[in-house]
Design an enzyme around this catalytic site. Structure first.
Site: not given
Length: 156
Positions: A121-122
């Site tokens: 989850p950047c």
């Protein structure tokens, strides 16, 4: 052997690649995509978990992954996975978490090269000033993902 499948998500078309044993890449596609044959079991698992994520039923992913990158990139990507659902932190926070406190810019570059967005989850990483900055799927996509998580976090 590379397997490739497509998924029409609420943030647009995604292509999902695997090597037969683990996911290797997810790309945001700019156009409508069609399947070119039979999807792999891994792609089916990824699509199911992505559907659950987008419907608010899933907060983390349990898929075999094989992202390719330097040791620094792998450390950053591992740290991204530890960001709680619905929360955001800065590049500097990630740099400190991996014990490289002066590497916020390098963290940004590793984020930029994340081969498995959404799964890793950047989108939960923001600038030091609290602003949304850069995302492979575009800032509108990043906003949608963060809004989805914020809304679903309220339903606890």
């Amino acid at each position: 052997m590379v397997n490739k499948a497509y998924f029409h998500s609420p943030v647009g078309w995604l292509s999902i690649e695997d090597n037969g044993t683990a996911l290797t890449k997810i790309n945001f596609e700019k156009q409508v995509c069609k399947e070119d044959g039979k999807r792999s079991k891994l792609a089916d698992m990824a699509i199911q978990q992505l559907e659950e994520y987008f419907s608010g039923k899933r907060r983390s992913f349990s898929l075999p992954m094989a992202p390719e990158g330097t040791q620094f990139m792998l450390d950053v990507w591992r740290a991204l996975i530890s960001i709680p659902y619905g929360e955001v932190i800065s590049y500097g926070d990630i740099a400190r978490a991996i014990e490289k406190p002066k590497a916020a810019r390098a963290v940004g570059m590793a984020n930029n090269r994340n081969p498995l967005p959404i799964i890793i989850p950047c989108h939960r990483v923001i600038g030091a000033n609290g602003q949304l900055v850069g995302y492979a799927g575009g800032l509108g996509c990043k906003e949608k993902l963060l809004a989805l998580e914020k809304e679903n976090s309220k339903k606890e």
